[in-house]
Scaffold this active site. Sequence first.
Site, PDB file in Angstrom:
ATOM      1  N   THR A   1     -53.286 -30.480 -21.126  1.00  8.48           N
ATOM      2  CA  THR A   1     -53.257 -30.662 -19.669  1.00  8.48           C
ATOM      3  C   THR A   1     -52.353 -29.584 -19.080  1.00  8.48           C
ATOM      4  OG1 THR A   1     -51.315 -32.089 -19.741  1.00  8.48           O
ATOM      5  CG2 THR A   1     -53.444 -33.201 -19.832  1.00  8.48           C
TER       6      THR A   1
ATOM      7  N   SER B   1     -56.030 -34.015 -15.976  1.00  6.06           N
ATOM      8  CA  SER B   1     -54.890 -34.951 -15.949  1.00  6.06           C
ATOM      9  C   SER B   1     -55.265 -36.274 -16.609  1.00  6.06           C
ATOM     10  CB  SER B   1     -54.473 -35.242 -14.509  1.00  6.06           C
ATOM     11  OG  SER B   1     -54.007 -34.085 -13.875  1.00  6.06           O
ATOM     12  N   ILE B   2     -54.318 -36.824 -17.377  1.00  5.69           N
ATOM     13  CA  ILE B   2     -54.561 -38.133 -17.994  1.00  5.69           C
ATOM     14  C   ILE B   2     -54.762 -39.182 -16.880  1.00  5.69           C
ATOM     15  CG2 ILE B   2     -53.611 -39.910 -19.505  1.00  5.69           C
ATOM     16  CD1 ILE B   2     -52.045 -37.665 -20.961  1.00  5.69           C
TER      17      ILE B   2
ATOM     18  N   TYR C   1     -39.416 -30.343 -27.348  1.00  2.24           N
ATOM     19  CA  TYR C   1     -39.712 -31.365 -26.322  1.00  2.24           C
ATOM     20  C   TYR C   1     -38.416 -31.727 -25.585  1.00  2.24           C
ATOM     21  CZ  TYR C   1     -42.406 -35.134 -24.174  1.00  2.24           C
ATOM     22  OH  TYR C   1     -43.059 -35.957 -23.276  1.00  2.24           O
TER      23      TYR C   1
ATOM     24  N   ALA D   1     -40.110 -31.067 -16.196  1.00  5.33           N
ATOM     25  CA  ALA D   1     -38.837 -30.485 -16.645  1.00  5.33           C
ATOM     26  C   ALA D   1     -38.946 -28.983 -16.451  1.00  5.33           C
ATOM     27  CB  ALA D   1     -38.592 -30.803 -18.119  1.00  5.33           C
TER      28      ALA D   1
ATOM     29  N   GLY E   1     -50.066 -38.856 -10.118  1.00  7.68           N
ATOM     30  CA  GLY E   1     -50.063 -37.925 -11.252  1.00  7.68           C
ATOM     31  C   GLY E   1     -51.372 -37.230 -11.543  1.00  7.68           C
TER      32      GLY E   1
ATOM     33  N   LYS F   1     -38.083 -39.403 -21.590  1.00 10.94           N
ATOM     34  CA  LYS F   1     -39.065 -40.422 -22.001  1.00 10.94           C
ATOM     35  C   LYS F   1     -38.364 -41.633 -22.621  1.00 10.94           C
ATOM     36  CE  LYS F   1     -43.018 -38.452 -20.868  1.00 10.94           C
ATOM     37  NZ  LYS F   1     -43.662 -38.866 -19.608  1.00 10.94           N
TER      38      LYS F   1
END
Length: 256
Positions: free
Chosen positions: A194, A19-20, A156, A95, A13, A163
Amino acid sequence: MGLLDGRKGIIFGVANEKSIAWAIAQKLHKEGAELAFTFAGEALEKRVRPLADSLGAKLILQCDVTKDDQIEAVFRQVQSSFGHLDILVHGIAFANKEDLKTDFLNTSRDGFRLAQDVSAYSLTALARHAAPLMQGRAGSILTLTYYGSEKVIPRYNVMGVAKASLEASVRYLAADLGPKGIRVNAISAGPIRTLASAGISGFLEMLHHVEAKAPLRRNVTAEEVAGTALYLASDLSSGVTGEVIYVDAGYNIMGM
Ligand code: NAP
């Protein structure tokens, strides 16, 4: 001496330096972990490789998580290069942009399926391949989620439903893998700028809302998420599994 000296991890990821998963990788590396990285498509390799190189990564592998053959190839290479695995970080979600603009009611079958496949099912697919390499090593698997799984966050939409599925997957995987000594947890992060969050319409509004309403009256940083990831990846959290831990400046506790 680092908290993760001698540990081997794989990070899914990282798209760029925002990016986290990149903040998490840096934190884990600083504490002594040796890391492998994956990138989704060849276009991304250009951005991921220099970052991974900067942490001395020897394994930088292509992995589109919708492709079982790529997942299998990644874990084969991890096995031959590392021999075993201690940490897996899952920082992946996707998505269709149009599904994050309209009403949830309008979500197409394909859009729903895609969001679930990339953002939720991929954790199970990766965990299934990681588990044999973690056997007997107190492995830690962690993923990233968001509060839109529990409450309606305008636009969302299909990602919130994915999630919710991801968080339920964390609990089922934790139950399956617990007897092998492998822990599975999620961090529910507050909104952070991000590449992925840029695709959510009204994202700026989310940042402003959290700043105004969260107990800490501010947004969180990727580095703060990484701090909790370090806790979850290390023995500091050895008794914790199946949990969703909030790093959201306290936003989720507010009722009004
Ligand atoms: P990011 O930098 O854009 O990371 C998302 C990653 O998912 C990218 O590396 C992306 O690669 C990857 N990905 C998408 N489709 C993939 C596929 N088919 N196979 C493999 N990788 C794929 O954004 P981020 O905000 O750090 O997101 C990381 C995680 O944190 C996500 O699960 C997100 O939902 C979660 N999260 C984010 C926030 C936030 O506000 N930013 C808050 C809470 C939770 P490509 O770019 O190549 O598609």
